[in-house]
Design a protein around this motif. Sequence first.
Motif, PDB file in Angstrom:
ATOM      1  N   ARG A 127       7.843  70.467  70.593  1.00 57.66           N
ATOM      2  CA  ARG A 127       5.950  71.162  70.106  1.00 57.66           C
ATOM      3  C   ARG A 127       5.791  70.643  69.672  1.00 57.66           C
ATOM      4  NH1 ARG A 127       5.957  72.432  75.733  1.00 57.66           N
ATOM      5  NH2 ARG A 127       7.917  73.956  76.187  1.00 57.66           N
ATOM      6  N   TYR A 168      14.952  65.996  74.710  1.00 53.41           N
ATOM      7  CA  TYR A 168      15.898  65.504  73.696  1.00 53.41           C
ATOM      8  C   TYR A 168      17.178  64.782  74.098  1.00 53.41           C
ATOM      9  CZ  TYR A 168      17.844  69.536  72.594  1.00 53.41           C
ATOM     10  OH  TYR A 168      19.281  70.980  72.843  1.00 53.41           O
ATOM     11  N   LEU A 187      13.646  71.070  69.695  1.00 48.13           N
ATOM     12  CA  LEU A 187      12.647  71.924  70.423  1.00 48.13           C
ATOM     13  C   LEU A 187      11.609  71.596  69.292  1.00 48.13           C
ATOM     14  CD1 LEU A 187      12.348  72.218  72.911  1.00 48.13           C
ATOM     15  CD2 LEU A 187      13.210  74.046  72.990  1.00 48.13           C
ATOM     16  N   SER A 188      11.513  72.334  67.821  1.00 53.53           N
ATOM     17  CA  SER A 188      10.292  72.157  67.841  1.00 53.53           C
ATOM     18  C   SER A 188       9.980  71.575  67.246  1.00 53.53           C
ATOM     19  CB  SER A 188      10.249  73.623  66.590  1.00 53.53           C
ATOM     20  OG  SER A 188      11.023  74.930  66.605  1.00 53.53           O
ATOM     21  N   THR A 200      13.544  82.095  68.344  1.00 59.31           N
ATOM     22  CA  THR A 200      12.752  81.188  69.938  1.00 59.31           C
ATOM     23  C   THR A 200      12.210  81.504  69.837  1.00 59.31           C
ATOM     24  OG1 THR A 200      14.229  82.379  71.602  1.00 59.31           O
ATOM     25  CG2 THR A 200      15.152  80.700  71.071  1.00 59.31           C
ATOM     26  N   CYS A 226      18.067  71.951  75.972  1.00 63.52           N
ATOM     27  CA  CYS A 226      16.653  71.515  76.835  1.00 63.52           C
ATOM     28  C   CYS A 226      16.934  69.766  76.756  1.00 63.52           C
ATOM     29  CB  CYS A 226      15.737  71.590  75.603  1.00 63.52           C
ATOM     30  SG  CYS A 226      14.427  70.606  75.767  1.00 63.52           S
TER      31      CYS A 226
END
Lengths: 284, 284, 284, 284
Positions: A49, A74, A45-46, A266, A71
């Motif tokens: 982002r 991906y 997720l990083s 998070t 999520c």
Amino acid sequence: MKDVSQEPLPLLAGRGAESHKGDFGRVLLIGGAPGMAGSIAMSALSCLRSGAGLVTVAAPAASAPVVASFCPVYMTVAIGKAEDFRESLEAATVVAIGPGLGENWDTLLPLVLAANKPTVIDADGLNALARGSMLENVHARCVLTPHPGEYGRLVGDASLAAKATGDDAERVEAAGVLARRSGASGAVLLKGARTVVADGERHAINKTGNPGMATGGSGDVLTGVIAGLMAQGLGPFDAARLGAHVHGVAGDLAAARLGQISMIATDLIDELPHAFQRLDPTPF
Amino acid sequence: MKDVSQEPLPLLAGRGAESHKGDFGRVLLIGGAPGMAGSIAMSALSCLRSGAGLVTVAAPAASAPVVASFCPVYMTVAIGKAEDFRESLEAATVVAIGPGLGENWDTLLPLVLAANKPTVIDADGLNALARGSMLENVHARCVLTPHPGEYGRLVGDASLAAKATGDDAERVEAAGVLARRSGASGAVLLKGARTVVADGERHAINKTGNPGMATGGSGDVLTGVIAGLMAQGLGPFDAARLGAHVHGVAGDLAAARLGQISMIATDLIDELPHAFQRLDPTPF
Amino acid sequence: MKDVSQEPLPLLAGRGAESHKGDFGRVLLIGGAPGMAGSIAMSALSCLRSGAGLVTVAAPAASAPVVASFCPVYMTVAIGKAEDFRESLEAATVVAIGPGLGENWDTLLPLVLAANKPTVIDADGLNALARGSMLENVHARCVLTPHPGEYGRLVGDASLAAKATGDDAERVEAAGVLARRSGASGAVLLKGARTVVADGERHAINKTGNPGMATGGSGDVLTGVIAGLMAQGLGPFDAARLGAHVHGVAGDLAAARLGQISMIATDLIDELPHAFQRLDPTPF
Amino acid sequence: MKDVSQEPLPLLAGRGAESHKGDFGRVLLIGGAPGMAGSIAMSALSCLRSGAGLVTVAAPAASAPVVASFCPVYMTVAIGKAEDFRESLEAATVVAIGPGLGENWDTLLPLVLAANKPTVIDADGLNALARGSMLENVHARCVLTPHPGEYGRLVGDASLAAKATGDDAERVEAAGVLARRSGASGAVLLKGARTVVADGERHAINKTGNPGMATGGSGDVLTGVIAGLMAQGLGPFDAARLGAHVHGVAGDLAAARLGQISMIATDLIDELPHAFQRLDPTPF
């Protein structure tokens, strides 16, 4: 080694009007064994982002559905399906290996290194590197991101390991030694209150961040950020340096909002957009 | 072909006081194979956020629980349970096929086309169309949403494929050719920085959106939006045109809030309500 | 029947300083078969947000983990584990049955009715009631919440069914007939643009809400709200009347924030706290 | 026993610039059997939000993936894998046992007590303690957190149990008796409108909180908070006292935002950061 801490931060190129997602890389992140699925999910997720175009997580079949559930953006692939994994590795333009990988997948690291792609090696990936005595297989497109404990296992030298927890000068020396010792001088990011980035010829010390970031998963986020920056074309040293900076800014924003006691990993991810929005050609 | 870009955007009819959920359609979205469950989940959530009354996802049994876990509002059905799938297809007023479908379900597309319902074909649905040489089975209620790569596989003609990445006039021509070549001139939405919508007789070029939308899952969101609009009564061309517009506005709102680097596909979904609230009878 | 629409809304008693969670009831919600796990999850979360002390969901073993994954606050029990289910039913002070229950669990409704507890019967619970011709087993502590289609199946009388979609007076008559026909005049909530609540002796017409609520899952939320209110001591008619009011206010708040096109059922849940905060002894 | 209610609240030490996550403890939380996975997940997230460095949940293999799905930050380990569990227990600096543990894992409590680490025993952990008559095995680093019902089962004495629901003086007496009766006077936190904390020599009565906290999962949050505070070095009495205070402030903030009717346990977790930010050396 030249200290470039005062030089302007590397910048991402702006996005051309005709861009498509392939222009921003395909990242394969490898980790997330059962019980640690969240680690690689936070990296992935990083990574998204931080601007990566397409992100896939390779995880053991038993934990892949848990990774997927965090999520919808991906994709996931089961490590154990050898052909699927190989195809994902071939398709990737950047690889990250380690967060939550555990001790059962040491055979993957040689495959990753042999692919000779821009690569981040973190956490259990570093431990696999130490166990396999593969430091010389590390190539110039790699970023290693050890904390002092992992550093010690990598260098296997007590006096050098002690320097990894020393003052800035000692830590710069320690990082530089590892960068030169590994195959072809990729970058080393040595974690700590003042994170050091070095590639054997130059180094920088990061000034952002705060002790509220001393919390589980903080490093997983950093791994994803660096991989995402590499996917957009930054080299190992620049990606590690900019990644440490942005990661620290995200931490500072999280601390301002939630406090050092309560902030968790998070929250760093949630602040990444705001951290990137603050980027400026000059370091701060 | 007539350029209708400057004509007012199509509008959704207002909701009468006596409306019930059946008035806003039953959409069946097909995709989300293992490792890609999030793709169809994003389509389904986008479809709901675009006003569809009832949404069901058909996914392989192995990934259906992951699809389900992303949102409690839509329902799921296992593709492999042939009777359940057939019932869902019969009950649907609109179908979308493709996001995350993978390569193992090419047998579904002929069933979907034979059902002769308003249908969006995207991603692996388009690849199945190309593999099966079924372009002539496409009917007038279909919207095809290829990016230039998928376009090339569909038309199998290098010079035509090259036009799909050309200037506006070439892209309009390319979209029109595909619309006319497919069975009965449904609409074609050709993705790109300036998305083109054409149905063989008319075309429009979309002006909203930004390069931050060049990120994985952005197209899955668009598929859901178009299907949702068709569920409320818009025809293929109007749904594709309005869908491209709203999708781009959502992207522009996400970029303003989070930046082009950090925005991801789920942010587009979060902005859909605000994008719909900005709709106005005149294009902008 | 007396029209009490203009009388003050029923109120929940304030929470005494010495309250503990047992004072606010133990609700068992039954439903959520595979593919429809989200339905009962939305009911359960709505029930918690309406003030219930403890909430448990009984769902088939195959879908219980998906139900559980939506929210950590409620508990789950597998329907098929007969003893666990029986214990949960005995421990409950209020029961709701139906959302996402499917057609395979018709044997549960007789057990629920035999337990003689405050009970909400909705959706597939109503269908089971119709299939089993068990209307006379409905008791005075039950709330039935049919939409006109379910109403028709329950009464099995075409002219009566037609009244369920008629004007206010016809709908009041229809609701009253069903309330009197079922065993002992529990309350009937007949859904529609202007929802009618009746218990055979009195009725009220709800004024809150908007057509944006014509979206999948809206009814699941209502079921949870009514069960939550019964858990805090309201009788069937009062719980149904106040529930319809609060549900509609939540819908109006969601429409104001997100628009009628884009609002979905989970938005209603998010607005429940604000809807309850607006409650006032006088109707509006 | 000395009443220390008016003395300043214990404080967490500030975080030194050179801190790393190991400085803030490794907490192992044990619970979350199938159907109750959310309980221990809420404890774990609360523990992280209270400043613990690393958090692992030990849960039965069947529910561990559900526990994992709620939050990517903590790790999970399957209770039934005896060696993994033993390693996790050895690595932990603090243990909490009980939330959602169920009745099938009574053999774990003796292992936990034998490890002689700072330990919180709650919910089914207290029931296991009562069933096993192990009160004398409780040691000075333990915090017991019974509500009056659990208290009664622990002391097995009706007149003493009655005092647990009596006035402040009686409840202080009851808590003190249990603290002295257990092995070596760890702390007892007796839940209620005015929660009492006692360690046999001193006691304090908590003033924060409100009846909106009488909702399922509220106690799970408290367990996590206390464990998190112990992980940062507070002793049992101080951790229980500060934990009760912070938990109540979080509840008061949630009630102000969402109302006593609608607030649920996850809202308490969301407010923990703000509650910690309000901490001040003097009680309020």
